[in-house]
Motif scaffolding. Structure first.
Motif, PDB file in Angstrom:
ATOM      1  N   GLY A 106       5.772   5.609 -10.600  1.00  0.00           N
ATOM      2  CA  GLY A 106       5.435   4.893  -9.253  1.00  0.00           C
ATOM      3  C   GLY A 106       5.095   3.410  -9.552  1.00  0.00           C
ATOM      4  N   GLN A 107       3.943   3.265 -10.431  1.00  0.00           N
ATOM      5  CA  GLN A 107       3.469   2.043 -10.605  1.00  0.00           C
ATOM      6  C   GLN A 107       4.747   1.016 -11.132  1.00  0.00           C
ATOM      7  OE1 GLN A 107       0.211   0.953 -10.341  1.00  0.00           O
ATOM      8  NE2 GLN A 107       0.969  -1.005 -10.675  1.00  0.00           N
ATOM      9  N   ALA A 108       5.545   1.631 -12.058  1.00  0.00           N
ATOM     10  CA  ALA A 108       6.515   0.704 -12.645  1.00  0.00           C
ATOM     11  C   ALA A 108       7.742   0.327 -11.436  1.00  0.00           C
ATOM     12  CB  ALA A 108       7.423   1.710 -13.548  1.00  0.00           C
ATOM     13  N   LEU A 109       7.959   1.157 -10.277  1.00  0.00           N
ATOM     14  CA  LEU A 109       8.776   0.895  -9.307  1.00  0.00           C
ATOM     15  C   LEU A 109       8.113  -0.005  -8.577  1.00  0.00           C
ATOM     16  CD1 LEU A 109      10.367   4.647  -8.223  1.00  0.00           C
ATOM     17  CD2 LEU A 109      11.359   2.502  -9.051  1.00  0.00           C
ATOM     18  N   MET A 110       6.660  -0.068  -8.346  1.00  0.00           N
ATOM     19  CA  MET A 110       6.033  -1.153  -7.372  1.00  0.00           C
ATOM     20  C   MET A 110       6.183  -2.521  -8.098  1.00  0.00           C
ATOM     21  SD  MET A 110       5.371   0.163  -4.465  1.00  0.00           S
ATOM     22  CE  MET A 110       4.564  -1.453  -3.898  1.00  0.00           C
ATOM     23  N   GLU A 111       6.002  -2.240  -9.400  1.00  0.00           N
ATOM     24  CA  GLU A 111       5.848  -3.709 -10.050  1.00  0.00           C
ATOM     25  C   GLU A 111       7.298  -4.046 -10.160  1.00  0.00           C
ATOM     26  OE1 GLU A 111       4.497  -2.992 -14.082  1.00  0.00           O
ATOM     27  OE2 GLU A 111       2.460  -2.302 -13.566  1.00  0.00           O
ATOM     28  N   LYS A 112       8.506  -3.346 -10.240  1.00  0.00           N
ATOM     29  CA  LYS A 112       9.569  -3.924  -9.899  1.00  0.00           C
ATOM     30  C   LYS A 112       9.904  -4.406  -8.917  1.00  0.00           C
ATOM     31  CE  LYS A 112      14.021  -4.831 -11.444  1.00  0.00           C
ATOM     32  NZ  LYS A 112      14.400  -5.782 -12.298  1.00  0.00           N
ATOM     33  N   THR A 113       9.441  -3.731  -7.673  1.00  0.00           N
ATOM     34  CA  THR A 113       9.580  -4.182  -6.203  1.00  0.00           C
ATOM     35  C   THR A 113       8.697  -5.627  -6.168  1.00  0.00           C
ATOM     36  OG1 THR A 113       9.844  -2.022  -5.470  1.00  0.00           O
ATOM     37  CG2 THR A 113       9.121  -3.397  -3.857  1.00  0.00           C
ATOM     38  N   GLN A 114       7.730  -5.663  -6.613  1.00  0.00           N
ATOM     39  CA  GLN A 114       6.902  -7.076  -6.689  1.00  0.00           C
ATOM     40  C   GLN A 114       7.629  -8.070  -7.347  1.00  0.00           C
ATOM     41  OE1 GLN A 114       2.892  -5.782  -8.256  1.00  0.00           O
ATOM     42  NE2 GLN A 114       2.272  -6.198  -6.090  1.00  0.00           N
ATOM     43  N   GLN A 115       8.340  -7.917  -8.428  1.00  0.00           N
ATOM     44  CA  GLN A 115       9.203  -8.961  -8.860  1.00  0.00           C
ATOM     45  C   GLN A 115      10.306  -9.641  -8.088  1.00  0.00           C
ATOM     46  OE1 GLN A 115      10.536  -7.055 -12.638  1.00  0.00           O
ATOM     47  NE2 GLN A 115       8.624  -7.021 -13.462  1.00  0.00           N
TER      48      GLN A 115
END
Length: 156
Positions: A106-115
């Motif tokens: 979930g953290q990885a998906l949120m980081e990608k979304t922030q990018q």
């Protein structure tokens, strides 16, 4: 070597299946509002969603196994006599397979979304979650989301 892959998907069948976890949680917490999960009906619904070009669906896989997805859109909120204009990335759904939760997906998906939000020059990322979903509240708080508005309901 990073074995996590995050990619845009148009595969409504995979997305409908990945949605099962979060949908079942909603059914469990709010049976009054949510219908039981039905894969075929979800596939039809996700196929319809795919036709909207403003929606983005990202799937996260690890070692070629899909672990979860995120569904969002970028909104341009116009100026009104009440509010100033702004651009946001609105997250509609985030779901990680139950057995794969708390592993950083979930953290990885949120980081990608922030990018993506940075590259699209949005002002903020917005989302909502159901108040009984304590794990969502903790996850978003950990990711520095701030409570700005509360939605209340009075059943009649």
């Amino acid at each position: 070597m990073n074995l996590i892959k995050i990619f845009r998907s148009y595969d409504y069948q995979k997305l409908a299946k990945l949605n099962e976890v979060v949908h079942n949680l909603h059914v469990k917490l709010y049976p009054r509002y949510f219908t039981p999960y039905n894969l075929l009906e979800m596939e039809v619904e996700f196929e319809k969603l795919m036709k909207h070009e403003q929606y983005t669906f990202l799937i996260l896989s690890y070692e070629n196994e899909n672990k979860g997805f995120i569904f969002f859109e970028i909104l341009n909120k116009p100026s009104t006599p009440f509010k100033k204009p702004y651009k946001s990335l609105y997250v509609h759904q985030l779901s990680i397979n139950e057995s794969e939760q708390r592993k950083g997906y979930g953290q990885a998906l949120m980081e990608k979304t922030q990018q993506i939000a940075h590259s699209e020059q949005v002002d903020c990322i917005e989302l909502d979650y159901w108040i009984k979903n304590e794990s969502a509240r903790q996850f978003y708080r950990k990711n520095n989301f701030m409570l700005e508005r509360e939605f209340v309901r009075k059943n009649i």
